[in-house]
Design a protein around this motif. Structure first.
Motif, PDB file in Angstrom:
ATOM      1  N   TYR A   6       0.828  -1.203   0.000  1.00 49.94           N
ATOM      2  CA  TYR A   6       0.000   0.000   0.000  1.00 49.94           C
ATOM      3  C   TYR A   6       0.868   1.261   0.000  1.00 49.94           C
ATOM      4  O   TYR A   6       0.495   2.283  -0.551  1.00 49.94           O
ATOM      5  CB  TYR A   6      -0.912   0.022   1.227  1.00 49.94           C
ATOM      6  CG  TYR A   6      -2.155  -0.830   1.093  1.00 49.94           C
ATOM      7  CD1 TYR A   6      -3.194  -0.456   0.247  1.00 49.94           C
ATOM      8  CD2 TYR A   6      -2.302  -1.998   1.829  1.00 49.94           C
ATOM      9  CE1 TYR A   6      -4.338  -1.221   0.138  1.00 49.94           C
ATOM     10  CE2 TYR A   6      -3.445  -2.776   1.724  1.00 49.94           C
ATOM     11  CZ  TYR A   6      -4.462  -2.378   0.876  1.00 49.94           C
ATOM     12  OH  TYR A   6      -5.596  -3.141   0.769  1.00 49.94           O
ATOM     13  N   GLN A  11       6.713   7.235   0.103  1.00 51.66           N
ATOM     14  CA  GLN A  11       6.142   7.336   1.437  1.00 51.66           C
ATOM     15  C   GLN A  11       7.044   6.698   2.481  1.00 51.66           C
ATOM     16  O   GLN A  11       7.211   7.235   3.586  1.00 51.66           O
ATOM     17  CB  GLN A  11       4.753   6.687   1.456  1.00 51.66           C
ATOM     18  CG  GLN A  11       3.696   7.500   0.721  1.00 51.66           C
ATOM     19  CD  GLN A  11       2.364   6.774   0.627  1.00 51.66           C
ATOM     20  OE1 GLN A  11       2.326   5.556   0.459  1.00 51.66           O
ATOM     21  NE2 GLN A  11       1.277   7.519   0.726  1.00 51.66           N
ATOM     22  N   TYR A 250     -11.145   4.926   7.128  1.00 53.54           N
ATOM     23  CA  TYR A 250     -10.249   4.590   6.014  1.00 53.54           C
ATOM     24  C   TYR A 250      -9.631   5.864   5.436  1.00 53.54           C
ATOM     25  O   TYR A 250      -8.426   5.919   5.166  1.00 53.54           O
ATOM     26  CB  TYR A 250     -11.073   3.854   4.960  1.00 53.54           C
ATOM     27  CG  TYR A 250     -10.272   3.204   3.856  1.00 53.54           C
ATOM     28  CD1 TYR A 250      -9.471   2.095   4.106  1.00 53.54           C
ATOM     29  CD2 TYR A 250     -10.352   3.670   2.547  1.00 53.54           C
ATOM     30  CE1 TYR A 250      -8.756   1.481   3.092  1.00 53.54           C
ATOM     31  CE2 TYR A 250      -9.631   3.059   1.531  1.00 53.54           C
ATOM     32  CZ  TYR A 250      -8.845   1.966   1.805  1.00 53.54           C
ATOM     33  OH  TYR A 250      -8.138   1.362   0.801  1.00 53.54           O
ATOM     34  N   ASN A 251     -10.444   6.895   5.280  1.00 52.98           N
ATOM     35  CA  ASN A 251      -9.975   8.162   4.733  1.00 52.98           C
ATOM     36  C   ASN A 251      -9.005   8.843   5.697  1.00 52.98           C
ATOM     37  O   ASN A 251      -7.974   9.398   5.285  1.00 52.98           O
ATOM     38  CB  ASN A 251     -11.178   9.073   4.469  1.00 52.98           C
ATOM     39  CG  ASN A 251     -10.947  10.020   3.314  1.00 52.98           C
ATOM     40  OD1 ASN A 251     -10.295   9.675   2.338  1.00 52.98           O
ATOM     41  ND2 ASN A 251     -11.471  11.210   3.429  1.00 52.98           N
ATOM     42  N   CYS A 253      -7.018   7.507   7.923  1.00 53.97           N
ATOM     43  CA  CYS A 253      -5.722   6.826   7.979  1.00 53.97           C
ATOM     44  C   CYS A 253      -4.864   7.153   6.763  1.00 53.97           C
ATOM     45  O   CYS A 253      -3.640   7.289   6.871  1.00 53.97           O
ATOM     46  CB  CYS A 253      -5.923   5.324   8.116  1.00 53.97           C
ATOM     47  SG  CYS A 253      -6.526   4.840   9.747  1.00 53.97           S
ATOM     48  N   ARG A 254      -5.488   7.278   5.618  1.00 54.64           N
ATOM     49  CA  ARG A 254      -4.725   7.658   4.426  1.00 54.64           C
ATOM     50  C   ARG A 254      -4.192   9.082   4.547  1.00 54.64           C
ATOM     51  O   ARG A 254      -3.084   9.382   4.091  1.00 54.64           O
ATOM     52  CB  ARG A 254      -5.592   7.486   3.179  1.00 54.64           C
ATOM     53  CG  ARG A 254      -5.789   6.023   2.802  1.00 54.64           C
ATOM     54  CD  ARG A 254      -6.685   5.840   1.598  1.00 54.64           C
ATOM     55  NE  ARG A 254      -6.725   4.439   1.189  1.00 54.64           N
ATOM     56  CZ  ARG A 254      -5.921   3.885   0.296  1.00 54.64           C
ATOM     57  NH1 ARG A 254      -4.976   4.601  -0.262  1.00 54.64           N
ATOM     58  NH2 ARG A 254      -6.025   2.608  -0.014  1.00 54.64           N
ATOM     59  N   SER A 258      -0.172  10.200   4.612  1.00 63.76           N
ATOM     60  CA  SER A 258       0.368  11.275   3.767  1.00 63.76           C
ATOM     61  C   SER A 258       1.002  12.370   4.614  1.00 63.76           C
ATOM     62  O   SER A 258       2.064  12.906   4.270  1.00 63.76           O
ATOM     63  CB  SER A 258      -0.757  11.872   2.910  1.00 63.76           C
ATOM     64  OG  SER A 258      -1.289  10.909   2.043  1.00 63.76           O
ATOM     65  N   CYS A 265      -1.552  14.094  -0.425  1.00 65.45           N
ATOM     66  CA  CYS A 265      -2.721  13.328  -0.012  1.00 65.45           C
ATOM     67  C   CYS A 265      -3.667  13.166  -1.200  1.00 65.45           C
ATOM     68  O   CYS A 265      -3.951  14.128  -1.916  1.00 65.45           O
ATOM     69  CB  CYS A 265      -3.442  14.050   1.133  1.00 65.45           C
ATOM     70  SG  CYS A 265      -4.865  13.157   1.772  1.00 65.45           S
ATOM     71  N   GLU A 266      -4.142  11.937  -1.396  1.00 66.89           N
ATOM     72  CA  GLU A 266      -5.046  11.690  -2.512  1.00 66.89           C
ATOM     73  C   GLU A 266      -6.397  12.366  -2.260  1.00 66.89           C
ATOM     74  O   GLU A 266      -6.855  12.497  -1.125  1.00 66.89           O
ATOM     75  CB  GLU A 266      -5.241  10.192  -2.697  1.00 66.89           C
ATOM     76  CG  GLU A 266      -5.811   9.493  -1.483  1.00 66.89           C
ATOM     77  CD  GLU A 266      -5.845   7.983  -1.656  1.00 66.89           C
ATOM     78  OE1 GLU A 266      -6.396   7.317  -0.761  1.00 66.89           O
ATOM     79  OE2 GLU A 266      -5.308   7.479  -2.657  1.00 66.89           O
ATOM     80  N   ASN A 269     -10.801   8.162  -2.504  1.00 68.10           N
ATOM     81  CA  ASN A 269     -10.415   6.758  -2.514  1.00 68.10           C
ATOM     82  C   ASN A 269     -11.586   5.926  -3.007  1.00 68.10           C
ATOM     83  O   ASN A 269     -12.733   6.367  -3.034  1.00 68.10           O
ATOM     84  CB  ASN A 269      -9.911   6.307  -1.132  1.00 68.10           C
ATOM     85  CG  ASN A 269     -10.998   6.286  -0.076  1.00 68.10           C
ATOM     86  OD1 ASN A 269     -11.963   5.527  -0.179  1.00 68.10           O
ATOM     87  ND2 ASN A 269     -10.845   7.121   0.942  1.00 68.10           N
ATOM     88  N   HIS A 304     -10.664  -1.723   5.366  1.00 68.00           N
ATOM     89  CA  HIS A 304      -9.768  -0.957   6.225  1.00 68.00           C
ATOM     90  C   HIS A 304      -8.881  -1.858   7.073  1.00 68.00           C
ATOM     91  O   HIS A 304      -7.708  -1.543   7.298  1.00 68.00           O
ATOM     92  CB  HIS A 304     -10.562  -0.014   7.131  1.00 68.00           C
ATOM     93  CG  HIS A 304      -9.676   0.845   7.972  1.00 68.00           C
ATOM     94  ND1 HIS A 304      -8.774   1.739   7.433  1.00 68.00           N
ATOM     95  CD2 HIS A 304      -9.503   0.927   9.317  1.00 68.00           C
ATOM     96  CE1 HIS A 304      -8.102   2.339   8.408  1.00 68.00           C
ATOM     97  NE2 HIS A 304      -8.533   1.856   9.546  1.00 68.00           N
ATOM     98  N   TYR A 307      -6.176  -2.926   4.846  1.00 66.79           N
ATOM     99  CA  TYR A 307      -5.253  -1.810   4.646  1.00 66.79           C
ATOM    100  C   TYR A 307      -4.354  -1.638   5.875  1.00 66.79           C
ATOM    101  O   TYR A 307      -3.123  -1.536   5.754  1.00 66.79           O
ATOM    102  CB  TYR A 307      -6.050  -0.532   4.395  1.00 66.79           C
ATOM    103  CG  TYR A 307      -5.218   0.717   4.298  1.00 66.79           C
ATOM    104  CD1 TYR A 307      -4.523   1.042   3.137  1.00 66.79           C
ATOM    105  CD2 TYR A 307      -5.125   1.592   5.388  1.00 66.79           C
ATOM    106  CE1 TYR A 307      -3.757   2.204   3.054  1.00 66.79           C
ATOM    107  CE2 TYR A 307      -4.368   2.748   5.314  1.00 66.79           C
ATOM    108  CZ  TYR A 307      -3.685   3.052   4.150  1.00 66.79           C
ATOM    109  OH  TYR A 307      -2.922   4.189   4.078  1.00 66.79           O
TER     110      TYR A 307
END
Length: 331
Positions: A6, A11, A250-251, A253-254, A258, A265-266, A269, A304, A307
């Protein structure tokens, strides 16, 4: 066995250069909580890995959620317009609230000493912070969901829609604090955190001793007043909160990944697509709402967990460490 990748090489390099920076100006935190935690951590054996403390503390919040899900699955047990002991919704036993108070106190304490244990054992690193904040993102759902059981869900308590607003307020505050750190590189710890944890412990304890009715005041209305400004979709029932919360986990943690790795940061998702589809089905076909939202909640949860597990494994491989044990320095 290969590890799902992942994290990008960029990163991982960012994690190597990461330095923790936080500002905590809360008098309660500095003059009460930290001195207490500094004392407690001395009792903890040095062979216990900090991530074990983090994870066990998280499990205490999960235990509260499971316990109250058993005794108050539909959130009617504490509703003021349903006489206690009548119908299919018996009141939650007082001993349950005492257990919840103890579990919450232990969870907050372990969350407070894990970083101190890391510094004490010389095992501080980005994995510990990521593990800590990642699990904290889950508790943003579990703790409010448990507190709701104290008030109930009918007209004179807290309706599902009102709880939805409350939950979004909690999720938004957690997200924006990490977004602020993403921009400033400093985590500004709010004064309200330790105060809120103390209040939650007190609410559990008082409820277990004197019962739920003591909290049925107009102050309940004020708990969620600030949350009304949040932008959201509402599908019409309690079930919406679960998948929306786990998508946010989930969002979150991403974003934390980042922020800690100093990478972009994306914007979106993939979980947003099935989430939008689930909400659309729930609105269009009300009879399918519960099943749809439970399926979406399950998908978000499994995604999640997958992930989180593989991000931790990837970081452990990269830094040549173990998540739940302290590496023998003689190796």
């Amino acid at each position: 066995m290969s590890v799902k990748r992942y994290l990008t090489p960029e990163q991982l390099v960012g994690f190597e250069n990461y330095k923790y920076s936080a500002q905590d100006t809360s008098p309660l935190s500095n003059y009460v909580m930290h001195p207490f935690w500094n004392t407690v951590v001395k009792i903890c054996p040095r062979w216990i890995a900090p991530n074990v403390l983090t994870f066990v503390g998280f499990l205490f919040t999960v235990a509260n959620f499971v316990l109250l899900s058993f005794y108050d699955y539909s959130y009617y047990a504490s509703s003021v317009d349903i006489p206690p002991g009548t119908g299919p919704y018996p009141p939650v036993p007082n001993w349950v609230w005492i257990v919840c108070a103890l579990n919450h106190f232990l969870a907050h304490t372990l969350d407070g000493i894990d970083g101190k244990q890391a510094r004490r054992t010389g095992t501080s690193g980005p994995l510990g912070e990521l593990f800590d904040h990642g699990l904290d993102s889950w508790t943003t759902f579990f703790i409010p969901a448990c507190i709701w059981s104290i008030f109930g869900r009918t007209d004179y308590s807290i309706s599902p829609l009102r709880f939805y607003f409350i939950l979004w307020n909690v999720l938004s505050c957690f997200y924006t604090s990490h977004w602020e750190k993403y921009l400033t590189k400093i985590l500004f710890l709010p004064w309200g955190y330790d105060i809120s944890q103390a209040l939650i412990f007190a609410i559990y304890l008082v409820t277990g001793i004197w019962g739920q009715q003591i909290w049925k005041f107009e102050i309940v209305q004020g708990i969620s007043s600030g949350a009304m400004f949040e932008f959201m979709m509402y599908a019409g029932s309690l079930g919406t909160s679960l998948p929306m919360s786990f998508w946010n986990v989930y969002n979150h943690c991403r974003l934390i990944v980042s922020q800690m790795s100093s990478t972009r940061c994306e914007l979106l998702n993939w979980l947003l697509l099935p989430l939008a589809l689930a909400v659309g089905i729930a609105i269009t076909f009300p009879t399918l709402e519960l099943a749809t939202l439970l399926i979406m909640g399950s998908i978000a949860t499994v995604a999640h967990i997958h992930y989180g597990v593989y991000v931790v494994r990837q970081m452990c491989d990269h830094f040549h460490i173990k998540c739940f044990s302290i590496k023998d320095r003689t190796e």
